[in-house]
Design an enzyme around this catalytic site. Structure first.
Site, PDB file in Angstrom:
ATOM      1  CB  VAL A   1      30.651  34.929  31.934  1.00 24.33           C
ATOM      2  CG1 VAL A   1      31.975  35.799  32.610  1.00 24.33           C
ATOM      3  CG2 VAL A   1      29.935  33.730  32.651  1.00 24.33           C
TER       4      VAL A   1
ATOM      5  CB  ALA B   1      31.863  42.419  40.411  1.00 25.39           C
TER       6      ALA B   1
ATOM      7  CE  LYS C   1      37.172  42.920  37.137  1.00 29.38           C
ATOM      8  NZ  LYS C   1      38.000  43.146  38.392  1.00 29.38           N
TER       9      LYS C   1
ATOM     10  CG  ASP D   1      37.029  41.435  47.087  1.00 29.62           C
ATOM     11  OD1 ASP D   1      36.210  41.230  47.768  1.00 29.62           O
ATOM     12  OD2 ASP D   1      37.046  42.463  45.646  1.00 29.62           O
TER      13      ASP D   1
END
Length: 505
Positions: free
Chosen positions: A119, A122, A141, A276
């Site tokens: 989905v 990075a 992740k 971030d």
């Protein structure tokens, strides 16, 4: 040798994508153009593609740049925004194999379903959606294969470049480039350990457990490792999708103000903040009980501040808001950021020269990022040292302003943050701060007070004067021996003189 080869590769990629057009004209520019040839792609697309080829660190740099639409040309900012969640993914079979290897069980035992197509993808990792056996939706992740090796090579190059800059440029030395690179390396190291990221998410969730402004996903600790993190799936719209938020009926002005409050709450209340905050990591809930809340994701880079740092920053912000430039200059001197011999009045005058023209403009035209840049340029004359522990905070404040300006072009960071800072300072130095300090120190006092009689009795019972007397007696004895030796030498010398005199006569 490896670093030199990496530098050559960076230069080659930059030339191949025609990025020399971003640099000033230099001798040999014609040769660069001849090597690069003509590329039909727009400059923003070429810059994005070059960052993707150069690796994770450059992708992160592009992510930061993409939030500063007020400082970059729009075509470049729009293209770099793709780096936030559209970095090319890696093979899902590699991701699934990594999950099984890291968690030690077959995929079918871990999840009821797990989507093959990520989905989000990075620079460091990618995310797959799935469900658990009990029906709960999760996001998994997984780190990219070989990402640690790529990051290590780029960090080594950055360290060499920082050392070279410090050696060649006295002005750059005050920026502490090696310490800044070390700070960046520290945060990257944490981002490459997903157990640390899971712990960061858990801490931030506790800090905002009852907040109506921010939602943080729950961590499933039994499905986490250093290379895999499993958390609650959060549904929302990326904060950069303004049209979708407006269509969902979200109040964008209130959302922009809430973002500023969340940032300053993390910094000054908790001293623990998301560092971030580019649009790819921030969503907005558009339905359900969390409607209108921010959703924070990607907790690999978190900043921390001490109580001293928080108090110093709050006082400086308030001084800027109130145009008290003498207080700003004195605070820098007290903190040791400028050399001790610096004249406060001259430093104050330089700060006033930068800030007064800015405050003379309408509030919506005041840009905090541009003001910071001008202040840094002015500070060179006074050898102001940049503090590495505040680098992440500086980047976060710039990101927050960039996001806020996208949601509400009229957002005024100054007036939005000032009431919060004034309230926080009042709580710190007022009676509320005194009561909170008492509560914080009470457990230590409770354990120390019962020991005071025993400690006092021990101190009184110990004959410390006897030790002093013994030391004095030893010194006196040594002094007496020294005097006796000197007397003997004097008598011997006198005897020698008498004998010599007798012979001469």
């Amino acid at each position: 040798m490896i670093r030199l080869l990496r530098l050559v590769r960076i230069f080659a990629i930059a030339v191949s994508y025609g990025l020399h057009e971003f640099m000033p004209r230099v001798p040999g520019d014609f040769l660069l153009r001849l090597i690069a040839g003509r590329r039909p792609e727009p400059r923003g697309q070429r810059l994005r593609q070059a960052f993707e080829r150069l690796g994770p660190i450059f992708v992160k740099f592009g992510q930061v740049l993409s939030t500063r639409r007020d400082l970059l040309p729009l075509d470049i900012a729009d293209e770099l925004a793709h780096l936030q969640d559209r970095v090319p993914p890696f093979d899902p079979e590699l991701a699934f194999a990594e999950i099984e290897r890291s968690l030690g069980r077959p995929l079918g035992e871990l999840f009821a379903t797990l989507e093959r197509t990520p989905v989000a993808s990075a620079s460091i990792a990618q995310v797959h959606l799935g469900t658990l056996a009990d029906g709960r939706e999760v996001a998994v992740k997984v780190l990219r294969p070989g990402v640690q090796r790529e990051v290590a090579k780029d960090l080594a190059l950055l360290e060499s470049a920082a050392a070279l800059v410090e050696r060649l440029s006295p002005q750059a030395r005050r920026l502490k480039p090696r310490e800044v690179v070390a700070e960046f390396a520290h945060h990257l190291e944490e981002e490459l350990d997903l157990m640390r990221e899971a712990a960061n998410a858990s801490q931030l969730r506790r800090n905002f457990a009852y907040s109506p402004l921010l939602a943080v996903p729950e961590i499933h600790w039994d499905l986490c490792s250093e290379r895999v993190m499993t958390m609650e799936r959060m549904r929302g719209v990326p904060v950069s999708h303004i049209a979708a938020l407006r269509a969902a009926g979200i109040d964008l002005k209130a959302l922009a103000r809430a973002g500023v409050e969340i940032c300053f709450t993390q910094v000054f209340r908790d001293g623990f903040f998301h560092a971030d905050m580019h649009p790819g990591n921030i969503f907005v809930a558009t339905e359900g009980e969390q409607r209108g809340r921010y959703i924070a994701l990607d907790f690999g880079i978190m900043g921390t501040l001490t109580e001293v740092d928080k108090n110093y920053l709050a006082q400086n912000f308030l001084a800027f808001f109130n145009r008290d430039y003498r207080r700003v200059a004195q605070a820098h001197l007290d903190a040791g950021w400028v050399p001790p011999g610096t004249r406060v009045d001259q430093f104050e005058a330089a700060i006033r020269a930068v800030c007064e023209p800015v405050f003379a403009r309408p509030l919506k035209e005041i840009y905090f990022g541009r003001l910071l840049l001008r202040l840094f340029q002015t500070s060179r004359r006074f050898n102001v040292e940049i503090q590495p522990q505040l680098v992440m905070l500086q980047k976060t404040l710039l990101n927050i302003e960039g996001l806020g300006r996208q949601l509400d072009p009229d957002l005024d960071l100054w007036t939005t943050a000032k009431p919060f800072l004034e309230r926080w300072m009042s709580e710190q130095v007022g009676w509320r701060g005194f009561v909170r300090t008492l509560r914080r120190e009470a457990p230590y006092w409770a354990s120390t007070l019962p020991q005071l009689p025993r400690l006092a009795h021990r101190a009184l019972a110990e004959d410390r004067l006897a030790e002093v007397r013994a030391t004095l007696e030893r010194l006196a004895a040594q002094n007496a021996r020294r005097n006796q030796l000197l007397l003997a030498l004097a008598l011997l010398a006198a005897l020698v003189v008498v004998l010599l005199a007798g012979r001469l006569l």
